[in-house]
Design a protein around this motif. Sequence first.
Motif, PDB file in Angstrom:
ATOM      1  N   LEU A 127       0.812  -1.245   0.047  1.00 53.37           N
ATOM      2  CA  LEU A 127      -0.154   0.119   0.009  1.00 53.37           C
ATOM      3  C   LEU A 127       0.879   1.341   0.086  1.00 53.37           C
ATOM      4  CD1 LEU A 127      -2.711  -0.842   2.553  1.00 53.37           C
ATOM      5  CD2 LEU A 127      -3.196  -0.563   0.040  1.00 53.37           C
ATOM      6  N   LEU A 128       1.790   1.298   0.779  1.00 48.22           N
ATOM      7  CA  LEU A 128       2.717   2.439   1.058  1.00 48.22           C
ATOM      8  C   LEU A 128       3.554   2.675  -0.468  1.00 48.22           C
ATOM      9  CD1 LEU A 128       4.067   1.977   4.244  1.00 48.22           C
ATOM     10  CD2 LEU A 128       2.408   3.896   3.589  1.00 48.22           C
ATOM     11  N   ASP A 129       3.776   1.477  -1.100  1.00 45.75           N
ATOM     12  CA  ASP A 129       4.542   1.647  -2.523  1.00 45.75           C
ATOM     13  C   ASP A 129       3.602   2.419  -3.328  1.00 45.75           C
ATOM     14  OD1 ASP A 129       7.171   0.920  -1.792  1.00 45.75           O
ATOM     15  OD2 ASP A 129       6.470  -1.507  -2.161  1.00 45.75           O
ATOM     16  N   ILE A 155      -2.879   1.268   6.692  1.00 47.75           N
ATOM     17  CA  ILE A 155      -2.203   2.600   6.641  1.00 47.75           C
ATOM     18  C   ILE A 155      -2.330   3.136   8.060  1.00 47.75           C
ATOM     19  CG2 ILE A 155      -2.312   5.040   5.585  1.00 47.75           C
ATOM     20  CD1 ILE A 155      -1.619   2.647   3.634  1.00 47.75           C
ATOM     21  N   ALA A 156      -3.295   3.205   8.852  1.00 50.11           N
ATOM     22  CA  ALA A 156      -3.446   3.682  10.247  1.00 50.11           C
ATOM     23  C   ALA A 156      -2.264   2.927  11.194  1.00 50.11           C
ATOM     24  CB  ALA A 156      -4.872   3.576  10.735  1.00 50.11           C
ATOM     25  N   GLU A 157      -2.279   1.613  10.959  1.00 51.47           N
ATOM     26  CA  GLU A 157      -1.181   1.009  11.665  1.00 51.47           C
ATOM     27  C   GLU A 157       0.121   1.503  11.295  1.00 51.47           C
ATOM     28  OE1 GLU A 157      -2.328  -2.822  10.515  1.00 51.47           O
ATOM     29  OE2 GLU A 157      -4.028  -2.975  12.128  1.00 51.47           O
ATOM     30  N   ALA A 158       0.407   1.607  10.157  1.00 51.41           N
ATOM     31  CA  ALA A 158       1.672   2.033   9.338  1.00 51.41           C
ATOM     32  C   ALA A 158       1.801   3.502  10.033  1.00 51.41           C
ATOM     33  CB  ALA A 158       1.738   2.214   7.992  1.00 51.41           C
ATOM     34  N   ARG A 159       0.931   4.348  10.076  1.00 52.13           N
ATOM     35  CA  ARG A 159       1.245   5.633  10.952  1.00 52.13           C
ATOM     36  C   ARG A 159       1.662   5.390  12.139  1.00 52.13           C
ATOM     37  NH1 ARG A 159      -3.856   7.133   8.147  1.00 52.13           N
ATOM     38  NH2 ARG A 159      -4.968   7.077  10.054  1.00 52.13           N
ATOM     39  N   ALA A 160       0.839   4.603  12.896  1.00 49.73           N
ATOM     40  CA  ALA A 160       1.227   4.302  14.289  1.00 49.73           C
ATOM     41  C   ALA A 160       2.616   4.062  14.321  1.00 49.73           C
ATOM     42  CB  ALA A 160       0.351   3.331  15.054  1.00 49.73           C
ATOM     43  N   LEU A 161       3.184   2.996  13.759  1.00 47.09           N
ATOM     44  CA  LEU A 161       4.574   2.402  13.717  1.00 47.09           C
ATOM     45  C   LEU A 161       5.427   3.366  13.245  1.00 47.09           C
ATOM     46  CD1 LEU A 161       4.226  -1.119  11.757  1.00 47.09           C
ATOM     47  CD2 LEU A 161       4.800  -0.647  13.897  1.00 47.09           C
ATOM     48  N   PHE A 162       5.256   4.357  12.263  1.00 44.54           N
ATOM     49  CA  PHE A 162       6.314   5.310  12.235  1.00 44.54           C
ATOM     50  C   PHE A 162       6.045   6.599  13.104  1.00 44.54           C
ATOM     51  CE2 PHE A 162       6.084   3.618   7.832  1.00 44.54           C
ATOM     52  CZ  PHE A 162       7.386   3.232   7.656  1.00 44.54           C
ATOM     53  N   GLY A 163       5.153   6.552  13.915  1.00 44.96           N
ATOM     54  CA  GLY A 163       4.723   7.660  14.940  1.00 44.96           C
ATOM     55  C   GLY A 163       4.575   8.926  14.123  1.00 44.96           C
ATOM     56  N   VAL A 164       3.856   9.030  13.297  1.00 45.61           N
ATOM     57  CA  VAL A 164       3.401  10.165  12.581  1.00 45.61           C
ATOM     58  C   VAL A 164       1.791  10.255  12.411  1.00 45.61           C
ATOM     59  CG1 VAL A 164       5.193  10.321  10.945  1.00 45.61           C
ATOM     60  CG2 VAL A 164       3.305   8.804  10.280  1.00 45.61           C
ATOM     61  N   ARG A 165       1.406  11.429  12.182  1.00 43.91           N
ATOM     62  CA  ARG A 165      -0.166  11.584  12.052  1.00 43.91           C
ATOM     63  C   ARG A 165      -0.873  11.609  10.927  1.00 43.91           C
ATOM     64  NH1 ARG A 165       1.141  16.231  16.144  1.00 43.91           N
ATOM     65  NH2 ARG A 165       2.380  16.833  14.335  1.00 43.91           N
ATOM     66  N   ALA A 173       8.248   8.866   5.485  1.00 42.84           N
ATOM     67  CA  ALA A 173       8.976   8.054   6.496  1.00 42.84           C
ATOM     68  C   ALA A 173       9.489   6.498   5.863  1.00 42.84           C
ATOM     69  CB  ALA A 173       8.212   7.840   7.875  1.00 42.84           C
ATOM     70  N   TYR A 174       8.356   6.106   5.295  1.00 37.24           N
ATOM     71  CA  TYR A 174       8.513   4.725   4.668  1.00 37.24           C
ATOM     72  C   TYR A 174       9.833   4.859   3.504  1.00 37.24           C
ATOM     73  CZ  TYR A 174       7.762   0.739   1.621  1.00 37.24           C
ATOM     74  OH  TYR A 174       7.919  -0.348   0.767  1.00 37.24           O
ATOM     75  N   LEU A 175       9.593   5.937   2.846  1.00 35.99           N
ATOM     76  CA  LEU A 175      10.565   5.959   1.554  1.00 35.99           C
ATOM     77  C   LEU A 175      11.869   6.287   2.320  1.00 35.99           C
ATOM     78  CD1 LEU A 175       8.474   8.202  -0.765  1.00 35.99           C
ATOM     79  CD2 LEU A 175       9.182   5.796  -1.137  1.00 35.99           C
ATOM     80  N   ARG A 176      12.156   7.038   3.252  1.00 30.78           N
ATOM     81  CA  ARG A 176      13.219   7.583   3.824  1.00 30.78           C
ATOM     82  C   ARG A 176      13.918   6.384   4.409  1.00 30.78           C
ATOM     83  NH1 ARG A 176      11.430  10.682   8.130  1.00 30.78           N
ATOM     84  NH2 ARG A 176      10.502  11.950   6.470  1.00 30.78           N
ATOM     85  N   GLN A 177      13.207   5.590   5.293  1.00 36.46           N
ATOM     86  CA  GLN A 177      13.678   4.270   5.889  1.00 36.46           C
ATOM     87  C   GLN A 177      14.032   3.154   4.850  1.00 36.46           C
ATOM     88  OE1 GLN A 177      11.432   2.538   9.294  1.00 36.46           O
ATOM     89  NE2 GLN A 177      11.576   4.480  10.242  1.00 36.46           N
ATOM     90  N   ARG A 178      13.204   3.256   3.772  1.00 38.37           N
ATOM     91  CA  ARG A 178      13.555   2.176   2.797  1.00 38.37           C
ATOM     92  C   ARG A 178      14.905   2.598   2.019  1.00 38.37           C
ATOM     93  NH1 ARG A 178       9.421   1.675  -2.070  1.00 38.37           N
ATOM     94  NH2 ARG A 178      10.820   3.226  -2.912  1.00 38.37           N
TER      95      ARG A 178
END
Length: 182
Positions: A127-129, A155-165, A173-178
């Motif tokens: 989904l993030l891709d 997506i809500a779970e991913a937001r929580a994992l990344f600590g973003v709103r 954040a996903y792209l940065r970490q990838r």
Amino acid sequence: MSRQPDALRHVVASSADADTVVRRLLRDGWTVREGYALPSSTWDVTLERLVLYGRIGDRDTLKLAVLAAARGAGIVAVCDADSALGRALIDDLSRLGPVQLGPGNQTASPADAGDALAELIPEQRALLDRLAAGDTIAAAAAAEFLSLRTANRRIAEARALFGVRTTREAVLAYLRQRRAAD
């Protein structure tokens, strides 16, 4: 417009650590005040060499601290960097520049708030891709054969994992970490 040196955004774990940072800043000629409300009506307080400090215990205090940093005040925030509030604080302050964790020189970026990339499930990655490629959540859900409700939950779970709103922040954040993992 000149900005504060990067070292003036600190997130520390205890009042003792805050005292260490504050003493050092006082020695260097900074004006230090407790609390995050700015006394000046001038927007840019950079030239005042002002550092605000205190405990971040709720979202309202977090917002005041980030606003003060955006206006040019130095920040020494007492907050658990591993908590959701701490991750949000570090993420918000990192948008202004590097954040020092603790009284030492350990620098944080939003990605340092936790390596969420390893915790993502394949559906979330897919989904993030797709969102990063410009798809809407509905289009990404359809392409991944998920219901819109399930896609929104992932997506809500991913937001929580990344600590973003926001979803946009989660994608960034996903792209940065990838990129960092490659």
